[in-house]
Design an enzyme around this catalytic site. Structure first.
Site, PDB file in Angstrom:
ATOM      1  N   SER A 125       0.855  -1.192   0.000  1.00 20.75           N
ATOM      2  CA  SER A 125       0.000   0.000   0.000  1.00 20.75           C
ATOM      3  C   SER A 125       0.887   1.236   0.000  1.00 20.75           C
ATOM      4  CB  SER A 125      -0.857  -0.008   1.267  1.00 20.75           C
ATOM      5  OG  SER A 125      -1.411   1.274   1.501  1.00 20.75           O
ATOM      6  N   TYR A 157      -1.856  -0.953  10.348  1.00 19.34           N
ATOM      7  CA  TYR A 157      -1.965  -1.269   8.914  1.00 19.34           C
ATOM      8  C   TYR A 157      -0.689  -0.837   8.178  1.00 19.34           C
ATOM      9  CZ  TYR A 157      -3.870  -1.182   4.128  1.00 19.34           C
ATOM     10  OH  TYR A 157      -4.086  -1.378   2.793  1.00 19.34           O
TER      11      TYR A 157
HETATM   12  N1  LIG Z   1      -8.935  -0.876  -0.833  1.00 19.73           N
HETATM   13  C1  LIG Z   1      -7.908  -0.054  -0.744  1.00 19.73           C
HETATM   14  O1  LIG Z   1      -8.051   1.187  -0.748  1.00 19.73           O
HETATM   15  C2  LIG Z   1      -6.504  -0.616  -0.660  1.00 19.73           C
HETATM   16  C3  LIG Z   1      -5.421   0.254  -0.901  1.00 19.73           C
HETATM   17  C4  LIG Z   1      -4.124  -0.269  -0.815  1.00 19.73           C
HETATM   18  C5  LIG Z   1      -3.919  -1.603  -0.536  1.00 19.73           C
HETATM   19  N2  LIG Z   1      -5.009  -2.421  -0.315  1.00 19.73           N
HETATM   20  C6  LIG Z   1      -4.732  -3.835  -0.035  1.00 19.73           C
HETATM   21  O2  LIG Z   1      -5.310  -4.607  -1.077  1.00 19.73           O
HETATM   22  C7  LIG Z   1      -5.785  -5.859  -0.569  1.00 19.73           C
HETATM   23  C8  LIG Z   1      -7.270  -6.020  -0.857  1.00 19.73           C
HETATM   24  O3  LIG Z   1      -7.970  -4.942  -0.297  1.00 19.73           O
HETATM   25  P1  LIG Z   1      -9.575  -4.851  -0.373  1.00 19.73           P
HETATM   26  O4  LIG Z   1      -9.930  -3.461   0.070  1.00 19.73           O
HETATM   27  O5  LIG Z   1     -10.028  -5.335  -1.688  1.00 19.73           O
HETATM   28  O6  LIG Z   1     -10.069  -5.915   0.664  1.00 19.73           O
HETATM   29  P2  LIG Z   1      -9.788  -6.236   2.184  1.00 19.73           P
HETATM   30  O7  LIG Z   1     -10.977  -5.818   2.945  1.00 19.73           O
HETATM   31  O8  LIG Z   1      -8.465  -5.709   2.628  1.00 19.73           O
HETATM   32  O9  LIG Z   1      -9.687  -7.840   2.080  1.00 19.73           O
HETATM   33  C9  LIG Z   1     -10.847  -8.529   1.865  1.00 19.73           C
HETATM   34  C10 LIG Z   1     -10.558  -9.921   1.340  1.00 19.73           C
HETATM   35  O10 LIG Z   1      -9.724 -10.645   2.252  1.00 19.73           O
HETATM   36  C11 LIG Z   1     -10.390 -11.878   2.583  1.00 19.73           C
HETATM   37  N3  LIG Z   1     -10.052 -12.266   3.958  1.00 19.73           N
HETATM   38  C12 LIG Z   1     -10.127 -11.499   5.076  1.00 19.73           C
HETATM   39  N4  LIG Z   1      -9.768 -12.229   6.145  1.00 19.73           N
HETATM   40  C13 LIG Z   1      -9.456 -13.467   5.697  1.00 19.73           C
HETATM   41  C14 LIG Z   1      -9.030 -14.672   6.318  1.00 19.73           C
HETATM   42  N5  LIG Z   1      -8.806 -14.747   7.647  1.00 19.73           N
HETATM   43  N6  LIG Z   1      -8.811 -15.763   5.546  1.00 19.73           N
HETATM   44  C15 LIG Z   1      -9.010 -15.714   4.216  1.00 19.73           C
HETATM   45  N7  LIG Z   1      -9.413 -14.610   3.559  1.00 19.73           N
HETATM   46  C16 LIG Z   1      -9.639 -13.497   4.297  1.00 19.73           C
HETATM   47  C17 LIG Z   1     -11.878 -11.566   2.417  1.00 19.73           C
HETATM   48  O11 LIG Z   1     -12.609 -12.746   2.112  1.00 19.73           O
HETATM   49  P3  LIG Z   1     -13.573 -13.549   3.117  1.00 19.73           P
HETATM   50  O12 LIG Z   1     -14.269 -12.537   3.980  1.00 19.73           O
HETATM   51  O13 LIG Z   1     -14.488 -14.293   2.192  1.00 19.73           O
HETATM   52  O14 LIG Z   1     -12.660 -14.467   3.879  1.00 19.73           O
HETATM   53  C18 LIG Z   1     -11.870 -10.651   1.201  1.00 19.73           C
HETATM   54  O15 LIG Z   1     -11.862 -11.400   0.008  1.00 19.73           O
HETATM   55  C19 LIG Z   1      -5.467  -5.843   0.926  1.00 19.73           C
HETATM   56  O16 LIG Z   1      -4.208  -6.447   1.133  1.00 19.73           O
HETATM   57  C20 LIG Z   1      -5.406  -4.348   1.236  1.00 19.73           C
HETATM   58  O17 LIG Z   1      -4.650  -4.081   2.372  1.00 19.73           O
HETATM   59  C21 LIG Z   1      -6.287  -1.951  -0.387  1.00 19.73           C
END
Ligand SMILES: NC(=O)c1ccc[n+]([C@@H]2O[C@H](COP(=O)([O-])OP(=O)(O)OC[C@H]3O[C@@H](n4cnc5c(N)ncnc54)[C@H](OP(=O)(O)O)[C@@H]3O)[C@@H](O)[C@H]2O)c1
Length: 256
Positions: A148, A161
């Site tokens: 990130s 985070y």
């Molecule tokens: N969104 C942003 O603005 C942003 C910006 C920079 C980086 N990121 C990074 O990008 C990635 C994705 O972000 P996001 O916003 O799309 O979603 P997120 O809320 O960070 O992650 C959600 C996903 O993770 C899975 N998950 C959560 N806990 C889990 C567990 N214990 N076991 C297996 N799966 C698990 C969830 O599936 P289930 O609930 O079905 O298990 C869901 O598919 C993350 O690493 C985040 O830190 C996001």
């Protein structure tokens, strides 16, 4: 004749995507499938994964789903067995699964700390180790971790985070150096904010204004930005790139 774009071709590759039930993981899984890859989608929610599997199959590619809790090493070992049984190999691992709370550092509890670290850092490491061990046997593979912009910059209420994401970028470098002799490339993508279900309620009002004011290109990231970066890092086009965090951030880090 080979096209200049041939090195970007990932058709027929096998990709494992964690956190594939929603948000970035789901969008990138679908993007990789549209680019010709077969996908193993993983997360905890079986019903939701089923829908993602069907969406991938609608692109004409093969999809398999594996229900798992990424914070448990036993589940990750199960995923390795599943991938070997269903496909016999793996070319790409995208680590997207994560969990975070947004609150002042004073208020973070031990339980929240444990869940954040176990999901976003321990889970990511052991996915690299277990799925990477298949790549080691093959002598080739591409690992892409979700870092990130907050790995290198600060935002209020996201101290843990940011620490985890700095760790993800550092781990990416360490594993890249350690596993280069095995032919495994390890890189990360560092997105700026993108509207996903877990971020929707945060990206409003003053917080949104403040975030946008830090992005020189003047908008949030969108899925296509991350899909295109992932295809590059997953394809032979990036074979000489390892240990890198590619910021897909509209200039946030450059301006920080
Ligand atoms: N969104 C942003 O603005 C942003 C910006 C920079 C980086 N990121 C990074 O990008 C990635 C994705 O972000 P996001 O916003 O799309 O979603 P997120 O809320 O960070 O992650 C959600 C996903 O993770 C899975 N998950 C959560 N806990 C889990 C567990 N214990 N076991 C297996 N799966 C698990 C969830 O599936 P289930 O609930 O079905 O298990 C869901 O598919 C993350 O690493 C985040 O830190 C996001």
């Amino acid at each position: 004749m080979e096209s200049q774009l041939s090195p970007f071709d990932i058709s027929g590759k096998v990709a494992v995507v964690t956190g594939a039930s929603e948000g970035i993981g789901k969008d990138i899984a679908l993007g990789l499938a549209r680019a010709g890859a077969d996908i193993v989608v993983c997360s905890r929610r079986e019903e939701v994964l089923k829908g993602v599997k069907e969406e991938i199959e609608a692109t004409g590619r093969r999809a398999e789903m594996y229900q798992m809790d990424v914070s448990r090493l036993s589940d990750i070992k199960g995923l390795k067995k599943f991938v070997l049984y269903r496909f016999g190999r793996v070319d790409i691992l995208l680590n997207s699964a994560a969990f975070t709370v947004t609150k002042p550092a004073w208020d973070v509890t031990e339980d929240e700390w444990d869940v954040m670290l176990d999901t976003s850092f321990k889970g990511l490491f052991f996915c690299c180790q277990q799925i990477g061990s298949i790549m080691k046997t093959q002598g080739y593979g591409k690992i892409i971790n979700l870092s990130s912009t907050f790995s290198r910059s600060i935002i209020p209420n996201r101290s843990v985070y940011g620490g985890i994401k700095a760790g993800v970028s550092h781990l990416t470098e360490a594993l890249a150096a350690e596993w280069a002799p095995d032919g495994i490339r390890v890189n990360a993508i560092g997105p700026t904010a993108i509207r996903t279900p877990s971020r929707e309620s945060l990206l409003q009002g003053k917080v949104l204004e403040k975030i946008l004011s830090r992005i020189p290109l003047g908008r949030l990231a969108v899925s296509e930005d991350l899909i295109n970066a992932t295809i590059y890092l997953a394809s032979p086009a990036s074979d000489f790139v390892t240990g890198h965090t590619l910021f897909v951030d509209g200039g946030w880090i450059a301006a920080s």
